[in-house]
Design a protein around this motif. Structure first.
Motif, short mmCIF file in Angstrom:
data_model
loop_
_atom_site.label_atom_id
_atom_site.label_comp_id
_atom_site.label_asym_id
_atom_site.label_seq_id
_atom_site.Cartn_x
_atom_site.Cartn_y
_atom_site.Cartn_z
N HIS A 64 -12.12 -2.30 6.55
CA HIS A 64 -10.99 -1.45 6.18
C HIS A 64 -9.99 -1.38 7.33
N PRO A 65 -9.34 -2.48 7.65
CA PRO A 65 -8.42 -2.49 8.79
C PRO A 65 -7.25 -1.53 8.64
N ASP A 66 -6.93 -1.16 7.41
CA ASP A 66 -5.83 -0.23 7.17
C ASP A 66 -6.20 1.21 7.53
N LYS A 67 -7.48 1.45 7.83
CA LYS A 67 -7.94 2.80 8.15
C LYS A 67 -8.14 3.02 9.66
N THR A 68 -7.65 2.09 10.46
CA THR A 68 -7.86 2.17 11.90
C THR A 68 -7.34 3.47 12.51
N SER A 69 -6.25 3.98 11.95
CA SER A 69 -5.65 5.19 12.51
C SER A 69 -5.85 6.42 11.61
N ASP A 70 -6.59 6.25 10.52
CA ASP A 70 -6.81 7.36 9.59
C ASP A 70 -8.08 8.10 9.98
N TRP B 77 -10.18 9.84 7.19
CA TRP B 77 -10.96 8.87 6.42
C TRP B 77 -12.17 8.40 7.23
N GLN B 78 -11.97 8.17 8.51
CA GLN B 78 -13.08 7.72 9.37
C GLN B 78 -14.18 8.78 9.42
#
Length: 630
Positions: A97-103, A106-107
């Motif tokens: 989920h590379p789009d969640k790196t800054s979320d 979600w993490q």
């Protein structure tokens, strides 16, 4: 310590008091808590290398979402293995989920191991085996969040059999007969009981089950649960636990036998088995790290409130002096000074042994853990030598020459690195003669610094079984051809088994016990063995027995036993004179005045269970049973 000796475990806990975004912004990582846990556990790897475990809990996640994570390892390097698995999982989720790196929200909801509170453990196996099932933390699962329980501890219970029977009488069927499972199930039973009481309380007010759940979590009385659960515990323990909804605790035994320290600020609450570990990992001062009071629990509620509550009646403080002598890292400011004092206080005995001949004496230490007490001993030697120089100069009046004065002032204690352990050497051959030959080469020796008319003084932390001394160390020291080998123990003679977490369970393995048996035979007093056995046998069902084993040591002075130990450790092929010097009990307490637990030296066990164990250990010896007494 020259003899291999497994010992206590180590605990670590980190409770984050801020949202995860706070740590990301201030420290640059959402994994701040995990990173700190790795450091806390790695800095305590000396406390346990048989296994390591890590657990975390997330707060306030949606139902159906995994909120408890746990990973354990009994690999050769268990701490590294645990965190390699954690890193692999975390990196794997980010890769998917590379789009969640800054979320960060979600993490927190979706990544394993990321949580609000963490519990870690490093283990030496003194009870049970070293299978993965024996590695802490232990987990007791339930669909109600506040009935989930995670437990890890540094402890041994002397009465685990009795505690198991109590669980059976409560209607339980424990899946294992280990003290960890027994303790966890005992806490779990009263946790269930408390939850049920609160549920009925809210039901009577017309509150339904779903609405009651967060109210139960808020009002859960952790102090009451621990007081009821620990009522009949007998042992030494620092017990850490987390409850599924977010409460946590660390409980210390009534005598303060096992250590536990904590630190709190507005960002974190941290617990560890050793003070300098917290100081180093969080860069805080000595005074900022507090010791958890004996018979008290540090309780961290889910809302972040922290309190220390008394859970049981206190016993006289008997914190383990072996922590100060050997087990805890010497980077603790107080422990460092205490270990130096142990070396300093034993020097007068050393001076007597070498007939005040500093010039013809070489001072060294073995193994590396004895280095600090060695510094204390050599400082005492320097102080003696300085006083001797002063008296020599004063006695010379004005007639002393410049050359003679220079000679006097230049005299120093002869300090050398004599023995070096070859850590890579393994005794892999099972044949006894071959193994003994390999053991004799575990240490290398420095040649050329000891003269034939020299005394060779070697200080050790303690002497337990004497096996390595006999089969290796004294043999290699004898190759240097000293006039006399003096092995100095900064600890007193170990005469009795430990039952609170140190792997010293069998009394017949101790060299002091073997020496005493030899003296009893030589002096026609071996009948004491039969008499002590009869007393131990007769008292085994007493609620508060006395330590009858003391009677076998009573006919002899500590010096007589030390001399006999030297005889037993000197083999036929040793040409040097051998002497063993032990610390006195009095000087041990002078050096370590705040940690007076000395039962392995004196037989003064702080709990009734300890008294039962020492008598049982003697009975096992008498009956030829090669097993532990608890």
């Amino acid at each position: 310590m020259s003899d291999a000796l497994k010992h206590e475990c180590g605990i670590a806990m980190v409770r984050l008091l801020k949202p995860i975004q706070y740590y990301k912004e201030k420290y640059g990582t959402a994994f701040y808590g995990i990173n700190k846990m790795y450091l806390l556990m790695e800095k305590q790897h000396n406390r346990g290398q048989d296994g390591a475990g890590f657990a975390s809990i997330k707060f306030d996640v949606e139902p159906g979402t995994r909120y408890i994570s746990r990973v354990r390892s009994n690999e050769q390097q268990p701490i590294q293995d645990v965190f390699a698995k954690i890193n692999a999982r975390l990196n794997g989720v980010i890769a998917e989920h590379p789009d969640k790196t800054s979320d960060l929200d979600w993490q927190m909801a979706n990544m394993p191991y990321l949580g609000n509170i963490y519990l870690g453990h490093v283990r030496y196996g003194t009870f049970g085996n070293n299978s993965i099932e024996s590695v802490h933390p232990f987990l007791r699962q339930n669909n109600w969040k506040h009935k989930n329980l995670i437990v890890a501890g540094n402890f041994n219970m002397t009465n685990s059999g009795d505690l198991l029977k109590e669980l059976i009488e409560l209607g339980q069927h424990p899946k294992e007969n280990t003290d960890t499972v027994t303790v966890m199930e005992k806490i779990g039973h009263f946790l269930d009981d408390e939850v049920l009481d609160l549920y009925y309380k809210f039901k009577q007010k017309g509150i339904n089950k779903k609405e009651a759940s967060p109210l139960i979590a808020k009002e859960l009385d952790v102090q009451r649960i621990l007081t009821r659960a620990s009522k009949n515990w007998d042992g030494g323990y620092a017990m850490a636990g987390m409850i599924g909804h977010g409460d946590a605790f660390v409980l210390r035994d009534p005598a303060g036998i096992r250590p536990a320290y904590y630190y709190k600020d507005d960002e974190v609450v941290v617990v560890a088995s050793e003070r300098p570990v917290i100081q180093t990992v969080f860069n805080v001062d000595f005074e900022d790290v507090k010791e958890i009071e004996r018979a008290h629990a540090l309780i961290i509620k889910k809302d972040g409130s922290v309190s220390t509550k008394q859970v049981m009646e206190q016993l006289p403080k008997k914190s383990c002096s072996f922590e100060r002598i050997y087990f805890s890292r010497g980077s603790d400011a107080a422990i460092y000074q205490e270990r130096k004092m142990l070396g300093k206080y034993i020097f007068p005995k050393v001076l007597e042994s070498i007939d005040n001949d500093i010039s013809n004496s070489v001072f060294s230490y073995i193994p590396n853990t004895a280095e600090t007490s060695f510094y204390g001993m050599t400082e005492a030697a320097e102080e003696y030598l300085n006083e001797h120089k002063l008296q020599t100069i004063l006695n010379g009046n004005k007639n002393i020459s410049a050359q003679k004065l220079t000679e006097i002032l230049s005299e120093r204690p002869r300090i050398e690195k004599i023995a070096i352990k070859d850590a890579k050497l393994r005794t892999f051959i099972t044949d006894d003669n071959s193994r003994d030959d390999l053991v004799a080469h575990v240490y290398d020796v420095t040649y050329g610094v000891v003269k034939p008319n020299d005394n060779l003084v070697i200080i050790d932390d303690s002497i337990v079984r004497g096996t390595t001394l006999k089969k290796s160390i004294i043999k290699i020291l004898d190759r240097l051809n000293p006039k006399k080998i003096i092995v100095v123990s900064s600890a007193p003679q170990i005469r009795y088994p430990d039952c609170y977490g140190i792997d010293m369970a069998r009394i017949d393995e101790f060299i002091a016990f073997k020496a005493t048996l030899a003296l009893l035979k030589e002096t026609d007093q071996y009948h004491l063995i039969d008499e002590v056995y009869a007393k131990c046998k007769a008292s085994q069902h007493e609620e508060r027995p006395v330590n009858h084993v003391k009677e076998i040591y009573a006919p002899f002075t500590a010096e007589q036993i030390s001399d006999k130990i030297a005889e037993l450790l000197k083999t036929e092929n040793i040409s040097s004179e051998v002497q063993i010097i032990f610390q006195s009990i009095e000087n041990l307490h002078r050096a370590c005045p705040n940690d007076t637990g000395d039962w392995y030296f004196t037989g003064d066990f702080p709990t009734p269970g300890g008294m039962k164990v020492v008598n049982k250990a003697f009975m096992n010896f008498y009956e030829g049973k090669k097993e532990r007494a608890y």
